[in-house]
Design a protein around this motif. Structure first.
Motif, PDB file in Angstrom:
ATOM      1  N   ALA A  42      37.175  27.998  45.559  1.00 22.11           N
ATOM      2  CA  ALA A  42      36.527  26.888  44.588  1.00 22.11           C
ATOM      3  C   ALA A  42      35.734  27.431  43.425  1.00 22.11           C
ATOM      4  CB  ALA A  42      35.723  26.078  45.586  1.00 22.11           C
ATOM      5  N   GLU A  43      35.266  28.503  43.780  1.00 21.26           N
ATOM      6  CA  GLU A  43      34.613  29.139  42.549  1.00 21.26           C
ATOM      7  C   GLU A  43      35.510  29.745  41.384  1.00 21.26           C
ATOM      8  OE1 GLU A  43      30.767  30.854  45.043  1.00 21.26           O
ATOM      9  OE2 GLU A  43      31.929  32.223  44.609  1.00 21.26           O
ATOM     10  N   PHE A  44      36.630  30.086  41.670  1.00 16.91           N
ATOM     11  CA  PHE A  44      37.710  30.440  40.894  1.00 16.91           C
ATOM     12  C   PHE A  44      38.120  29.061  40.127  1.00 16.91           C
ATOM     13  CE2 PHE A  44      42.471  30.461  40.143  1.00 16.91           C
ATOM     14  CZ  PHE A  44      42.292  31.550  39.271  1.00 16.91           C
ATOM     15  N   GLU A  45      38.389  28.076  40.877  1.00 19.21           N
ATOM     16  CA  GLU A  45      38.727  26.753  40.214  1.00 19.21           C
ATOM     17  C   GLU A  45      37.498  26.327  39.136  1.00 19.21           C
ATOM     18  OE1 GLU A  45      41.667  25.485  40.265  1.00 19.21           O
ATOM     19  OE2 GLU A  45      42.387  26.737  42.028  1.00 19.21           O
ATOM     20  N   ALA A  46      36.341  26.475  39.682  1.00 18.21           N
ATOM     21  CA  ALA A  46      35.334  25.975  38.799  1.00 18.21           C
ATOM     22  C   ALA A  46      35.230  26.622  37.450  1.00 18.21           C
ATOM     23  CB  ALA A  46      33.955  26.046  39.503  1.00 18.21           C
ATOM     24  N   VAL A  47      35.676  28.190  37.592  1.00 22.29           N
ATOM     25  CA  VAL A  47      35.412  28.921  36.317  1.00 22.29           C
ATOM     26  C   VAL A  47      36.828  28.476  35.577  1.00 22.29           C
ATOM     27  CG1 VAL A  47      35.903  31.149  35.381  1.00 22.29           C
ATOM     28  CG2 VAL A  47      34.131  30.826  37.269  1.00 22.29           C
ATOM     29  N   VAL A  48      37.990  28.384  35.968  1.00 20.86           N
ATOM     30  CA  VAL A  48      39.102  28.110  35.208  1.00 20.86           C
ATOM     31  C   VAL A  48      38.846  26.722  34.536  1.00 20.86           C
ATOM     32  CG1 VAL A  48      41.638  27.831  35.283  1.00 20.86           C
ATOM     33  CG2 VAL A  48      40.306  29.968  36.377  1.00 20.86           C
ATOM     34  N   ASP A  49      38.543  25.847  35.254  1.00 22.78           N
ATOM     35  CA  ASP A  49      38.604  24.551  34.713  1.00 22.78           C
ATOM     36  C   ASP A  49      37.397  24.303  33.669  1.00 22.78           C
ATOM     37  OD1 ASP A  49      39.923  23.207  36.741  1.00 22.78           O
ATOM     38  OD2 ASP A  49      38.075  22.688  37.987  1.00 22.78           O
ATOM     39  N   LEU A  50      36.493  25.198  33.537  1.00 18.33           N
ATOM     40  CA  LEU A  50      35.302  25.046  32.457  1.00 18.33           C
ATOM     41  C   LEU A  50      36.037  25.659  31.334  1.00 18.33           C
ATOM     42  CD1 LEU A  50      32.521  24.439  31.635  1.00 18.33           C
ATOM     43  CD2 LEU A  50      31.998  26.812  32.792  1.00 18.33           C
TER      44      LEU A  50
END
Lengths: 196, 196
Positions: free
Chosen positions: B181-189
């Motif tokens: 989830a932390e990976f997805e949040a960084v890539v989304d941003l």
């Protein structure tokens, strides 16, 4: 002795502990060394910190807290627009960590060892810092300048994405040429991503 | 001997070197061990790699190149839109590094030691990876879906900002709950920041 014992605050013990750590390194520093530096018995030290581990944890927390306290002023400065506060916060975190690493490399290396021992303290520190970021992001969302459905998640993403500029595992890269420009490029990209 | 010597390619030597490193660790592995594993003289090994340092460098490069080669297919897949390619590339890099760290921790630890010795090889590896990112970003700019005045700078920013999900110094965190989830949040941003 009465005089020194009376004045023996936790803060004095922690300051002495940092000195002892700086001189002896994390492997050799003992509670007896700390007591000797203060001119008190080691029992007096144990009255404040019940174990050597508790003392090491407290001194590490104090070291980390110096950084979060230095940044809290930027968070609170609501006259400043959120984007400029966020940029200043990231720059101040980078500067604080770089200063710690560059100013006193031996003490920095010592704290790196301690940090490996006290993961709960590090977790609290990261929670403090991402909490500060969350406040700035929420403020930006309220003012309509930032878009974030979950400010705490976005705060953690910002913190993770700027790791190269605050995580001690990159300390050796912080004096390399070009690092400032690389920092700016990352922050620019993240701020673009955050804008409403 | 003639038969083994004839077939003694650089690739065979490197594969044997990796086996020897896995078994003996980076401190103890010698060219004599590699020669013995191949049933050849150490002189035969030195004909391909003139020093032990050259051999260690080559085996490290081969290990790193396996990752960049695995990602090159995503870069070349121009039927896929740039945003989806960029997301897939970041996920594939994370998966490849995590796989290497989790599958064979001893070999991973060994390569971490070697990587500390051969910074030029690591710099080339980072240049390979950011070059791949640059290609995807340029492609997105051409198609009008990404905004970037300097794709190579943006590529480096993306690489730096996703460090927590590919830099070996974070390997211990890669199996923690919540990391996806932390990976997805960084890539989304980051992708939000990249969009035109």
């Amino acid at each position: 002795m009465a005089q020194t014992t009376e004045a023996l605050t936790a803060e004095r013990i922690l300051a002495a502990t940092e000195d002892v750590l700086r001189r002896h390194g994390p492997a050799k520093a003992t509670v007896v060394d700390v007591a000797r530096a203060l001119g008190v018995s080691h029992g007096s030290v144990y009255r404040h910190f019940r174990t050597k581990a508790a003392l090491r944890e407290a001194v590490t927390e104090r070291w980390l807290d110096r950084t979060s306290e230095a940044l809290s002023g930027i968070v609170a400065d609501e006259d400043r627009d959120p984007e400029s506060r966020l940029r200043a916060w990231c720059a101040a975190l980078f500067a604080a960590k770089r200063h710690k690493a560059g100013e006193d490399p031996q003490l920095f290396a010592t704290y790196m060892v301690l940090i490996g021992e006290v993961s709960a303290v590090v977790d609290r520190h990261i929670a403090d810092l991402t909490g500060q970021l969350t406040t700035i992001i929420e403020n930006g969302v309220e003012r309509g300048v930032f878009a974030s459905a979950a400010p705490a998640v976005t705060a953690r993403a910002l913190f993770d994405a700027t790791g190269r500029f605050h995580d001690p595992c990159y300390a050796r890269e912080w004096e390399q040429p070009g690092i400032e420009a690389e920092f700016e490029a990352v922050v620019d990209l993240l701020l673009r991503g955050l804008r409403a």
